[in-house]
Write a protein that holds these residues in place. Structure first.
Motif, PDB file in Angstrom:
ATOM      1  N   ILE A   3       0.874  -1.177   0.000  1.00 14.82           N
ATOM      2  CA  ILE A   3       0.000   0.000   0.000  1.00 14.82           C
ATOM      3  C   ILE A   3       0.908   1.224   0.000  1.00 14.82           C
ATOM      4  O   ILE A   3       1.854   1.312   0.778  1.00 14.82           O
ATOM      5  N   ILE A   4       0.624   2.185  -0.878  1.00 13.15           N
ATOM      6  CA  ILE A   4       1.496   3.347  -1.073  1.00 13.15           C
ATOM      7  C   ILE A   4       1.189   4.476  -0.100  1.00 13.15           C
ATOM      8  O   ILE A   4       2.093   5.179   0.351  1.00 13.15           O
ATOM      9  N   GLY A   5      -0.088   4.701   0.251  1.00 12.58           N
ATOM     10  CA  GLY A   5      -0.429   5.830   1.104  1.00 12.58           C
ATOM     11  C   GLY A   5      -1.620   5.542   1.986  1.00 12.58           C
ATOM     12  O   GLY A   5      -2.285   4.519   1.869  1.00 12.58           O
ATOM     13  N   SER A  29       1.541  -1.806 -11.056  1.00  5.90           N
ATOM     14  CA  SER A  29       2.802  -1.596 -10.348  1.00  5.90           C
ATOM     15  C   SER A  29       2.638  -0.533  -9.263  1.00  5.90           C
ATOM     16  O   SER A  29       1.777   0.347  -9.347  1.00  5.90           O
ATOM     17  N   ASP A  30       3.486  -0.607  -8.244  1.00  3.32           N
ATOM     18  CA  ASP A  30       3.460   0.389  -7.163  1.00  3.32           C
ATOM     19  C   ASP A  30       3.642   1.795  -7.736  1.00  3.32           C
ATOM     20  O   ASP A  30       2.959   2.733  -7.332  1.00  3.32           O
ATOM     21  N   ARG A  31       4.547   1.938  -8.693  1.00  2.00           N
ATOM     22  CA  ARG A  31       4.832   3.256  -9.283  1.00  2.00           C
ATOM     23  C   ARG A  31       3.615   3.824 -10.002  1.00  2.00           C
ATOM     24  O   ARG A  31       3.255   4.992  -9.848  1.00  2.00           O
ATOM     25  N   THR A  32       2.945   2.978 -10.794  1.00  6.43           N
ATOM     26  CA  THR A  32       1.761   3.421 -11.519  1.00  6.43           C
ATOM     27  C   THR A  32       0.635   3.744 -10.550  1.00  6.43           C
ATOM     28  O   THR A  32      -0.060   4.751 -10.696  1.00  6.43           O
ATOM     29  N   ARG A  33       0.453   2.905  -9.533  1.00  2.00           N
ATOM     30  CA  ARG A  33      -0.589   3.138  -8.533  1.00  2.00           C
ATOM     31  C   ARG A  33      -0.341   4.442  -7.784  1.00  2.00           C
ATOM     32  O   ARG A  33      -1.262   5.234  -7.555  1.00  2.00           O
ATOM     33  N   LEU A  36      -1.205   7.311 -10.097  1.00  2.00           N
ATOM     34  CA  LEU A  36      -2.649   7.402 -10.262  1.00  2.00           C
ATOM     35  C   LEU A  36      -3.301   8.046  -9.042  1.00  2.00           C
ATOM     36  O   LEU A  36      -4.119   8.968  -9.171  1.00  2.00           O
ATOM     37  N   PHE A  37      -2.940   7.594  -7.857  1.00  5.71           N
ATOM     38  CA  PHE A  37      -3.583   8.134  -6.654  1.00  5.71           C
ATOM     39  C   PHE A  37      -3.148   9.566  -6.365  1.00  5.71           C
ATOM     40  O   PHE A  37      -3.937  10.350  -5.825  1.00  5.71           O
ATOM     41  N   ASN A  38      -1.927   9.938  -6.745  1.00  2.41           N
ATOM     42  CA  ASN A  38      -1.535  11.349  -6.649  1.00  2.41           C
ATOM     43  C   ASN A  38      -2.394  12.200  -7.578  1.00  2.41           C
ATOM     44  O   ASN A  38      -2.832  13.293  -7.210  1.00  2.41           O
ATOM     45  N   LEU A  39      -2.638  11.697  -8.774  1.00  2.99           N
ATOM     46  CA  LEU A  39      -3.489  12.396  -9.729  1.00  2.99           C
ATOM     47  C   LEU A  39      -4.913  12.543  -9.180  1.00  2.99           C
ATOM     48  O   LEU A  39      -5.501  13.629  -9.229  1.00  2.99           O
ATOM     49  N   ARG A 175       0.409   7.863 -19.619  1.00  7.52           N
ATOM     50  CA  ARG A 175       1.117   6.660 -20.070  1.00  7.52           C
ATOM     51  C   ARG A 175       2.241   6.334 -19.094  1.00  7.52           C
ATOM     52  O   ARG A 175       3.017   7.213 -18.704  1.00  7.52           O
ATOM     53  N   TYR A 176       2.331   5.052 -18.730  1.00  7.47           N
ATOM     54  CA  TYR A 176       3.383   4.537 -17.853  1.00  7.47           C
ATOM     55  C   TYR A 176       3.965   3.301 -18.527  1.00  7.47           C
ATOM     56  O   TYR A 176       3.429   2.202 -18.379  1.00  7.47           O
ATOM     57  N   GLY A 177       5.011   3.478 -19.323  1.00  4.10           N
ATOM     58  CA  GLY A 177       5.594   2.359 -20.066  1.00  4.10           C
ATOM     59  C   GLY A 177       4.592   1.822 -21.070  1.00  4.10           C
ATOM     60  O   GLY A 177       4.047   2.567 -21.876  1.00  4.10           O
TER      61      GLY A 177
END
Length: 188
Positions: A3-5, A29-33, A36-39, A175-177
Protein backbone atom coordinates in the motif's frame (compact mmCIF):
# COMPACT_ATOMS: atom_id res chain seq x y z
CA UNK A 1 3.61 -5.01 -3.72
CA UNK A 2 2.52 -2.70 -0.91
CA UNK A 3 0.00 0.00 0.00
CA UNK A 4 1.50 3.35 -1.07
CA UNK A 5 -0.43 5.83 1.10
CA UNK A 6 -3.04 6.36 3.79
CA UNK A 7 -3.67 4.50 7.02
CA UNK A 8 -2.25 1.19 5.70
CA UNK A 9 0.81 2.77 4.07
CA UNK A 10 3.67 0.31 3.75
CA UNK A 11 1.54 -2.81 4.34
CA UNK A 12 2.59 -5.63 2.04
CA UNK A 13 -0.16 -7.19 -0.05
CA UNK A 14 -0.29 -10.82 -1.07
CA UNK A 15 0.41 -11.28 -4.76
CA UNK A 16 1.31 -14.06 -7.14
CA UNK A 17 4.09 -16.44 -6.26
CA UNK A 18 6.36 -18.47 -8.48
CA UNK A 19 4.36 -20.90 -10.55
CA UNK A 20 1.19 -18.78 -10.51
CA UNK A 21 1.53 -17.46 -14.07
CA UNK A 22 -1.51 -19.48 -15.13
CA UNK A 23 -3.70 -17.16 -13.04
CA UNK A 24 -3.09 -14.43 -15.69
CA UNK A 25 -2.93 -11.64 -13.11
CA UNK A 26 -1.00 -8.47 -13.86
CA UNK A 27 -1.10 -6.25 -10.76
CA UNK A 28 -0.77 -2.51 -11.26
CA UNK A 29 2.80 -1.60 -10.35
CA UNK A 30 3.46 0.39 -7.16
CA UNK A 31 4.83 3.26 -9.28
CA UNK A 32 1.76 3.42 -11.52
CA UNK A 33 -0.59 3.14 -8.53
CA UNK A 34 1.26 5.93 -6.72
CA UNK A 35 1.04 8.18 -9.79
CA UNK A 36 -2.65 7.40 -10.26
CA UNK A 37 -3.58 8.13 -6.65
CA UNK A 38 -1.54 11.35 -6.65
CA UNK A 39 -3.49 12.40 -9.73
CA UNK A 40 -6.82 11.52 -8.10
CA UNK A 41 -5.88 13.33 -4.87
CA UNK A 42 -4.52 16.51 -6.47
CA UNK A 43 -6.54 16.74 -9.69
CA UNK A 44 -10.04 18.04 -10.19
CA UNK A 45 -11.72 14.86 -8.93
CA UNK A 46 -14.14 14.11 -6.09
CA UNK A 47 -12.41 13.22 -2.80
CA UNK A 48 -11.64 9.59 -1.98
CA UNK A 49 -12.82 10.18 1.58
CA UNK A 50 -16.17 8.43 1.97
CA UNK A 51 -16.29 7.19 -1.65
CA UNK A 52 -17.93 3.96 -2.75
CA UNK A 53 -15.42 2.11 -4.95
CA UNK A 54 -16.00 -0.65 -7.50
CA UNK A 55 -12.86 -2.60 -8.47
CA UNK A 56 -13.53 -4.62 -11.65
CA UNK A 57 -11.10 -7.32 -12.79
CA UNK A 58 -9.78 -6.78 -9.25
CA UNK A 59 -6.89 -9.27 -9.36
CA UNK A 60 -5.05 -8.79 -6.07
CA UNK A 61 -7.34 -5.90 -5.11
CA UNK A 62 -4.43 -3.46 -4.94
CA UNK A 63 -6.37 -0.54 -6.46
CA UNK A 64 -9.38 -1.01 -4.21
CA UNK A 65 -7.27 -1.55 -1.08
CA UNK A 66 -5.26 1.58 -1.90
CA UNK A 67 -8.52 3.56 -2.12
CA UNK A 68 -9.69 2.06 1.18
CA UNK A 69 -6.40 3.00 2.84
CA UNK A 70 -6.91 6.58 1.63
CA UNK A 71 -10.41 6.94 3.08
CA UNK A 72 -12.91 5.20 0.79
CA UNK A 73 -15.95 4.05 2.76
CA UNK A 74 -16.65 0.84 0.85
CA UNK A 75 -14.99 -1.28 -1.86
CA UNK A 76 -16.64 -4.00 -3.91
CA UNK A 77 -14.11 -6.30 -5.61
CA UNK A 78 -15.29 -8.20 -8.71
CA UNK A 79 -13.23 -11.01 -10.25
CA UNK A 80 -14.05 -14.41 -11.76
CA UNK A 81 -10.67 -16.02 -11.07
CA UNK A 82 -10.26 -18.35 -8.10
CA UNK A 83 -6.63 -17.29 -7.52
CA UNK A 84 -7.59 -13.60 -7.62
CA UNK A 85 -10.42 -14.10 -5.12
CA UNK A 86 -8.09 -16.02 -2.79
CA UNK A 87 -5.56 -13.15 -2.92
CA UNK A 88 -8.29 -10.59 -2.23
CA UNK A 89 -9.51 -12.61 0.77
CA UNK A 90 -5.94 -12.81 2.10
CA UNK A 91 -5.42 -9.07 1.62
CA UNK A 92 -8.79 -8.33 3.25
CA UNK A 93 -7.67 -10.31 6.30
CA UNK A 94 -4.24 -8.63 6.35
CA UNK A 95 -5.83 -5.17 6.36
CA UNK A 96 -8.67 -6.24 8.70
CA UNK A 97 -11.07 -4.83 6.13
CA UNK A 98 -13.94 -7.32 6.23
CA UNK A 99 -16.54 -4.66 7.15
CA UNK A 100 -15.94 -2.09 4.40
CA UNK A 101 -15.31 -4.63 1.61
CA UNK A 102 -17.25 -7.21 -0.38
CA UNK A 103 -16.10 -9.70 -2.99
CA UNK A 104 -18.19 -10.92 -5.94
CA UNK A 105 -17.39 -13.77 -8.27
CA UNK A 106 -18.74 -12.31 -11.47
CA UNK A 107 -17.84 -11.52 -15.07
CA UNK A 108 -17.13 -7.77 -15.03
CA UNK A 109 -18.53 -7.46 -18.57
CA UNK A 110 -21.88 -8.91 -17.43
CA UNK A 111 -22.51 -7.33 -14.03
CA UNK A 112 -26.28 -7.45 -14.11
CA UNK A 113 -28.47 -5.20 -12.00
CA UNK A 114 -26.98 -3.41 -9.00
CA UNK A 115 -29.13 -3.85 -5.91
CA UNK A 116 -27.17 -1.39 -3.79
CA UNK A 117 -26.12 2.26 -3.97
CA UNK A 118 -24.13 3.21 -7.09
CA UNK A 119 -20.36 3.71 -7.04
CA UNK A 120 -18.42 6.99 -7.12
CA UNK A 121 -15.07 5.59 -8.29
CA UNK A 122 -14.66 2.59 -10.57
CA UNK A 123 -11.35 0.90 -11.36
CA UNK A 124 -11.21 -1.32 -14.45
CA UNK A 125 -7.99 -3.27 -15.04
CA UNK A 126 -8.88 -6.00 -17.57
CA UNK A 127 -6.62 -8.35 -19.49
CA UNK A 128 -5.01 -6.11 -22.10
CA UNK A 129 -6.02 -5.85 -25.74
CA UNK A 130 -9.36 -7.66 -25.64
CA UNK A 131 -11.82 -4.75 -25.46
CA UNK A 132 -13.05 -5.91 -22.06
CA UNK A 133 -12.68 -2.49 -20.43
CA UNK A 134 -15.22 -0.80 -22.67
CA UNK A 135 -17.62 -3.73 -22.24
CA UNK A 136 -17.25 -3.51 -18.44
CA UNK A 137 -18.01 0.24 -18.50
CA UNK A 138 -21.12 -0.37 -20.60
CA UNK A 139 -22.24 -3.18 -18.29
CA UNK A 140 -21.73 -1.06 -15.17
CA UNK A 141 -23.71 1.82 -16.66
CA UNK A 142 -26.55 -0.42 -17.88
CA UNK A 143 -26.85 -2.15 -14.48
CA UNK A 144 -27.02 1.02 -12.38
CA UNK A 145 -23.57 0.61 -10.83
CA UNK A 146 -22.36 4.09 -11.84
CA UNK A 147 -23.26 7.17 -9.74
CA UNK A 148 -23.91 10.44 -11.60
CA UNK A 149 -20.54 12.15 -12.12
CA UNK A 150 -18.60 9.01 -11.15
CA UNK A 151 -14.95 8.68 -12.08
CA UNK A 152 -13.91 5.60 -14.07
CA UNK A 153 -10.23 4.66 -14.27
CA UNK A 154 -9.42 2.27 -17.11
CA UNK A 155 -5.98 0.67 -17.23
CA UNK A 156 -5.13 -0.79 -20.62
CA UNK A 157 -2.24 -1.43 -22.97
CA UNK A 158 -0.81 1.74 -24.49
CA UNK A 159 -1.29 0.11 -27.90
CA UNK A 160 -5.05 -0.37 -27.38
CA UNK A 161 -7.48 1.83 -29.23
CA UNK A 162 -10.27 2.65 -26.77
CA UNK A 163 -13.63 3.36 -28.36
CA UNK A 164 -15.70 6.21 -26.89
CA UNK A 165 -18.31 4.98 -24.42
CA UNK A 166 -21.68 6.76 -24.53
CA UNK A 167 -22.47 8.49 -21.24
CA UNK A 168 -18.80 9.16 -20.38
CA UNK A 169 -16.30 11.87 -21.18
CA UNK A 170 -12.58 11.15 -21.14
CA UNK A 171 -10.95 13.74 -18.85
CA UNK A 172 -7.34 12.54 -18.66
CA UNK A 173 -4.85 10.04 -20.05
CA UNK A 174 -1.43 9.10 -18.67
CA UNK A 175 1.12 6.66 -20.07
CA UNK A 176 3.38 4.54 -17.85
CA UNK A 177 5.59 2.36 -20.07
CA UNK A 178 3.34 -0.08 -21.93
CA UNK A 179 0.35 0.85 -19.73
CA UNK A 180 -2.01 3.77 -20.24
CA UNK A 181 -4.43 5.00 -17.61
CA UNK A 182 -7.53 6.68 -19.04
CA UNK A 183 -9.88 8.56 -16.74
CA UNK A 184 -13.52 9.06 -17.65
CA UNK A 185 -16.30 10.99 -15.98
CA UNK A 186 -19.90 9.84 -16.08
CA UNK A 187 -22.63 12.27 -17.05
CA UNK A 188 -24.28 14.01 -14.11
Amino acid sequence: MRIIGGKHKGTALASLGAGDAAAHLRPTSDRTRESLFNLLAHGDYPPLEGARVLDLFAGTGALGFEALSRGAAHVLFVDEGAKARALIRTNTDTLRAIGPTRLFRRDATRLGENRDAPYDLIFIDPPYGKGLGERAIESALAGGWVAPGAIVVLEESSAANIAPVPGFTQVDERRYGDTTIRIFKAAT
